[in-house]
Design a protein around this motif. Structure first.
Motif, PDB file in Angstrom:
ATOM      1  N   GLN A 158     -12.909 -16.301 -40.279  1.00 32.34           N
ATOM      2  CA  GLN A 158     -14.162 -16.362 -41.193  1.00 32.34           C
ATOM      3  C   GLN A 158     -13.929 -14.733 -41.920  1.00 32.34           C
ATOM      4  O   GLN A 158     -14.311 -14.666 -43.178  1.00 32.34           O
ATOM      5  N   ILE A 159     -13.256 -13.687 -41.479  1.00 30.89           N
ATOM      6  CA  ILE A 159     -12.845 -12.514 -42.231  1.00 30.89           C
ATOM      7  C   ILE A 159     -12.135 -12.766 -43.301  1.00 30.89           C
ATOM      8  O   ILE A 159     -12.251 -12.319 -44.666  1.00 30.89           O
ATOM      9  N   GLY A 160     -11.001 -13.843 -43.181  1.00 31.17           N
ATOM     10  CA  GLY A 160     -10.227 -14.273 -44.277  1.00 31.17           C
ATOM     11  C   GLY A 160     -11.011 -14.903 -45.427  1.00 31.17           C
ATOM     12  O   GLY A 160     -10.610 -14.742 -46.411  1.00 31.17           O
ATOM     13  N   ALA A 161     -12.279 -15.183 -45.180  1.00 33.82           N
ATOM     14  CA  ALA A 161     -12.907 -15.976 -46.261  1.00 33.82           C
ATOM     15  C   ALA A 161     -13.828 -15.213 -47.212  1.00 33.82           C
ATOM     16  O   ALA A 161     -14.412 -15.525 -48.024  1.00 33.82           O
ATOM     17  N   VAL A 162     -13.836 -13.905 -46.493  1.00 34.72           N
ATOM     18  CA  VAL A 162     -14.640 -12.962 -47.124  1.00 34.72           C
ATOM     19  C   VAL A 162     -13.673 -11.777 -47.924  1.00 34.72           C
ATOM     20  O   VAL A 162     -14.059 -11.499 -48.940  1.00 34.72           O
ATOM     21  N   VAL A 163     -12.655 -11.515 -47.427  1.00 34.75           N
ATOM     22  CA  VAL A 163     -11.758 -10.497 -48.121  1.00 34.75           C
ATOM     23  C   VAL A 163     -11.114 -10.882 -49.525  1.00 34.75           C
ATOM     24  O   VAL A 163     -10.688 -11.944 -49.526  1.00 34.75           O
ATOM     25  N   GLU A 164     -10.828  -9.975 -50.283  1.00 29.33           N
ATOM     26  CA  GLU A 164      -9.678 -10.132 -51.410  1.00 29.33           C
ATOM     27  C   GLU A 164      -8.638  -9.965 -51.027  1.00 29.33           C
ATOM     28  O   GLU A 164      -8.364  -8.886 -50.430  1.00 29.33           O
ATOM     29  N   GLU A 165      -7.684 -10.626 -51.605  1.00 30.10           N
ATOM     30  CA  GLU A 165      -6.082 -10.371 -51.185  1.00 30.10           C
ATOM     31  C   GLU A 165      -5.599  -8.729 -51.530  1.00 30.10           C
ATOM     32  O   GLU A 165      -5.071  -8.239 -50.798  1.00 30.10           O
ATOM     33  N   ASN A 166      -5.990  -8.672 -52.619  1.00 30.50           N
ATOM     34  CA  ASN A 166      -5.499  -7.370 -53.452  1.00 30.50           C
ATOM     35  C   ASN A 166      -6.329  -6.043 -52.861  1.00 30.50           C
ATOM     36  O   ASN A 166      -6.111  -4.997 -53.503  1.00 30.50           O
ATOM     37  N   GLU A 167      -7.340  -6.156 -52.027  1.00 33.31           N
ATOM     38  CA  GLU A 167      -8.038  -4.995 -51.604  1.00 33.31           C
ATOM     39  C   GLU A 167      -7.636  -4.696 -50.334  1.00 33.31           C
ATOM     40  O   GLU A 167      -7.382  -5.720 -49.476  1.00 33.31           O
TER      41      GLU A 167
END
Ligand code: BGC
Length: 427
Positions: free
Chosen positions: A126-135
């Motif tokens: 669920q965390i993965g669904a929210v975060v941007e890869e380059n941040e």
């Protein structure tokens, strides 16, 4: 014959309502016993209150930046990206929420056939669904169960509550489990900074803008309260009391019955008398007893034969439209009202105990920040809390109850921000 049945039924209902009544003297006794239990817990003497240190004080109000918050309390998991702007101002930039048990039965992460690894992989996904890869993100984690902490970023789960049974989590450091799952999911840009209880999050969010906020409480699926304890050093620390485990309470045979057939008999006695997880089940047990004289609609019992099949939400919304006879409708309504009133009275009595503990004989301003479906959604719940507080406290007019809506998640971001601010100050 029909008339006779009606009379018996009214007697039964009146008797139950009488049993659920909390008298003024009992409120007094409960608040004194609660204050005593707080003192024993703080002194590490035997007590039903765990008095767990959070390693956090209330925020300064200057915390700012963008943080990620993971909020897991049992029913749903929420992940939010919050921008803290200081002085109580925050903006939710992203938000997702998922139930822990799918309504179509396709998954259930809180049952004993699921492992810690599976549960934490689900949270990390669920965390993965929210975060941007380059941040990169500092994470605050709200984990709403009794945990023993020896720093702000580690928390051993003492035991599950709210009838959750996932294997392999009790006794483990929850943040290590999360970190391992983040590695498995290659979320190297997420850095857990703080882990907190939901009561602490609720308080932090209110205290971000309100100097007087010093008590945080959840009246929802579960129940618990935290408060700000002054320390000998002159600082103060938020203490998670795990007050749902308080047990010096007048119980009815239905409370005993529910406790006996729960996952953890003898534990979380106050919670089992006050929280949303249990009120519907208590109502069901009472009505089953009432069914013995054969007065309620048989279909009702066919519908609600399984334990916990009558949820608190359903109990509250129960209406003539369900298609059961009028006696059944009235009985559910009457029992529900008595259970809800008792819940608010008991919770208010514990708040009085806390106020006595903090204030001694002094008179101070207090804001009690509360979140949870009972407080937010049940008509009259807040009024009963206020009534009891006004009648019994010296602080007349100086106690404010506020809804800290979704405060538990935002509070985790505030906790993460204060940790990162402290780290910046050191380096
Ligand atoms: C947990 C507490 C939590 C409360 C409200 C209880 O079952 O033990 O840690 O604060 O529920 O979510």
């Amino acid at each position: 014959m029909g008339g006779r049945k009606g009379v018996v039924k009214m007697d039964f209902l009146e008797q139950v309502q009488q049993e659920l009544l909390i008298l003024p003297q009992q409120i007094n006794n409960i608040s004194n016993d609660f204050q005593q239990a707080m003192q024993s817990g703080l002194a590490k003497q035997p007590s039903s209150l765990k008095m767990l240190p959070s390693f956090l004080d209330t925020p300064s109000g200057t915390e700012h930046g963008i943080f990620l918050a993971l909020d897991f309390g049992g029913t749903n998991i929420r992940v939010i990206v919050v921008e803290l702007l200081g002085q109580g101002i925050f903006r939710i930039k992203k938000h997702i929420s998922k139930p822990m048990v799918a309504s179509d039965g396709s998954y259930n992460y809180i049952t004993d056939t699921v492992t810690a690894e599976q549960l934490f992989d689900f949270l990390a996904e669920q965390i993965g669904a929210v975060v941007e890869e380059n941040e990169s993100y500092g994470l605050g984690h709200t984990f709403s169960f009794p945990c023993c902490q020896n720093s702000v970023n580690s928390a051993l789960l003492l035991h599950w509550t709210k009838e959750i049974n996932t294997q392999g989590v009790e006794g483990q450091d929850v943040n290590v489990l999360l970190q391992q799952a983040l590695v498995r999911k290659r979320l190297h840009n997420v850095n857990p900074l703080a882990i907190i209880n939901d009561t602490v999050g609720t308080l932090l969010t209110a205290a971000y803008s309100d100097l007087y906020a010093d008590i945080g409480s959840i009246c929802g699926t579960g129940h618990n309260t935290c408060y700000v304890q002054p320390l000998a050093s002159g600082n103060s620390m938020i203490i998670n009391m795990e007050s749902g485990n308080f047990n010096k309470l007048p119980r009815t045979k239905y409370d005993l019955q529910l406790d006996c057939s729960s996952d953890k008999p003898g534990e979380q006695i106050l919670e089992k008398m006050t929280a949303g997880k249990y009120l519907g089940e208590l109502c069901r047990l009472i009505l089953l007893d009432c069914a013995r004289p054969g007065l309620l609609d048989r279909d009702f019992f066919a519908c609600y034969s399984r334990p916990y099949s009558l949820t608190t939400e359903r109990m509250v919304k129960f209406s003539g439209k369900e298609g059961f006879n009028i006696n059944t409708y009235r009985a559910v309504e009457g029992v529900a009202a008595a259970l809800i009133k008792r819940s608010a009275q008991l919770v208010a009595a514990t708040y009085l105990g806390i106020l006595q503990h903090i204030d001694g004989t002094g008179i101070k301003h207090h804001t009690i920040a509360i979140d949870g479906s009972l407080y937010e959604k049940i008509p009259g719940y807040k009024q009963v809390l206020e009534e009891v507080l006004i009648k019994n406290d010296n602080n007349k007019g100086r106690i404010k109850l506020v809804l800290s809506k979704d405060g538990s998640g935002v509070g985790a971001a505030i906790a993460a921000a204060s940790v990162s601010q402290a780290e910046r100050n050191i380096s």
